[in-house]
Design an enzyme around this catalytic site. Sequence first.
Site: not given
Ligand code: TEU
Length: 542
Positions: A99, A252, A201, A316-317, A22, A30
């Site tokens: 993304d 993804e 995504d 990040h997920d 930041d 940022d």
């Molecule tokens: O993630 C989709 C999601 O929910 C992932 O956690 C999951 O592991 C993957 O799809 C397989 O099922 C994407 C983004 O990375 C996430 O941050 C967003 O919240 C989501 O899409 C919606 O855009």
Amino acid sequence: MEQQKWWKEAVVYQVYWRSFNDTTGNGTGDLQGVVEKLDYIKSLGVDVIWLNPFFESPDKDNGYDISNYYSVMDKARDMATFEHLLKEVHKLDMKLIMDLVVNHTSDQHPWFKESRSSIDNPKRDWYIWKDPKEDGSAPNNWRSYFTPSTWEYDDKTQQYYFHSFAIEQPDLNWENPEVREEIYKMMRFWLDKGIDGFRMDVINLLAKVEGYPDVEEPETINYLGNNPGIHNYLKEMYKQVLQHYDVFTVGEIPFVTPEDGLLYVGEDRQELNTLFHFEVCDDMVQMDLPRFKEIQKRWYEGMFGRGTNSQFLNNHDHTRLVTRFGNDNEYRKESAKLLGTLIHTLPGIPYVFQGEEIGMTGVDFATIEDYQDIAMLNKYNEEIEKGRAGTEVLEELKLLSRDNSRTPMQWDDRENAGFTTGNPWIKMNPNYSDINVKQALDDKNSIFYYYQNMISLRKKYKVFTYGDYQPILEDHPAIYCYFREYEGEKLLVVANMSDEENVFDYLVDTSGAKLLLHNYAVENDLSYSKLNPHEVRVYLWT
Ligand code: TEU
């Protein structure tokens, strides 16, 4: 002979900018903060930066709910800063992918505002609207990723709209050619600015099941993706946009087998370059080595030489790898180095999630109020509404909470780890005084320097990228071991993925080999030797 491509030899560093650095003191990272840390990223030896979404957004799902694809979110700064960042990345001979979030938009996007304004609005069909069932209930029993139903009722027009994620993220109707053309135009806008590709995504959710029938097991949610028609959209996207640029795409792609996966990234398919599959991160809560070996072997056999896979164990997920799949306590450094070695020596393009290179861990916040993630908060409320106790639900959700990997980057041991002079948007991980970049750069035996060395070796020896995969000791419950060979180069990776010592009961002559990587001092020959807890060794014959 497999075609060589720049992106096949790449190592990707993921920057979750709001938690990276930041520069304004508002508590949120940022894009200028990324500019100021580019030398640090470059010093790791990575080639590509994947930047999470920074477009205008009400930020309900941390930017994955976009309300304007052509402008930069104020929190991230502005378009000029993004263009400056891109220029500086290229100056350092790195590339930047961003993304592409086009399965859904924000419900605040003008397209959706128009679409929900009336039944006969020209943009009504840009989203998915259905009449209620006779009893007024939702059109079917589908569950979304973040809510009990994929349908949200709109009082004004008395129809339901469809959302694969939160109600604030209505799905676009990709059957509508106007929608597709608009998305292709937007992609060209950013590609013409000079970006080097897209992380796409949930890109295999664009096609929906015809007729939206009820399903047996709504909890599986696998009906949301990989449906007939998806390849027509991706072939069109390739023809209309991607083939005209020298770019890298990674999709993804949940809910797929290696055979399905190849349909998305097969070199003859003219769709995507690579993919993320989720057999590990979605379906394996903690390390289950026999299962992990089986998954790695099946994907290698299903893809090798015909399509390119990715290797990652957090993002990040998904919770930081040393906490979820390793040991983030007494063996944190050894375990982090071991898991990093697997990601960089197994077949596929390796991804480093910010902070992984210094062994950052997951977090254990005390109360639900400390958590920010819409997916977790929605699930928490859903369980509370069922009458369950908050403490019990919180404990249940902690390990896989997405916030585990979203706490701010730990640069040093000053207040807030040098991330911000303000109040961080999400609490710091209290262990930042011990685990931080400054400490890692002062310690020649740190995870950082291990990653730096490993990535430089990956650049030097093509076997890391193009080598075949020959697993051995396949039934061993704790030792993971495999050879990789390519044009006279041969790698042997040996990893003891246990808190206990284990004997490497296998005869292999390492006398002619070079010990490339190791996370313990190696005093003995490998054959029948005792491996320390979380010990990893990599040998090379040339
Ligand atoms: O993630 C989709 C999601 O929910 C992932 O956690 C999951 O592991 C993957 O799809 C397989 O099922 C994407 C983004 O990375 C996430 O941050 C967003 O919240 C989501 O899409 C919606 O855009």
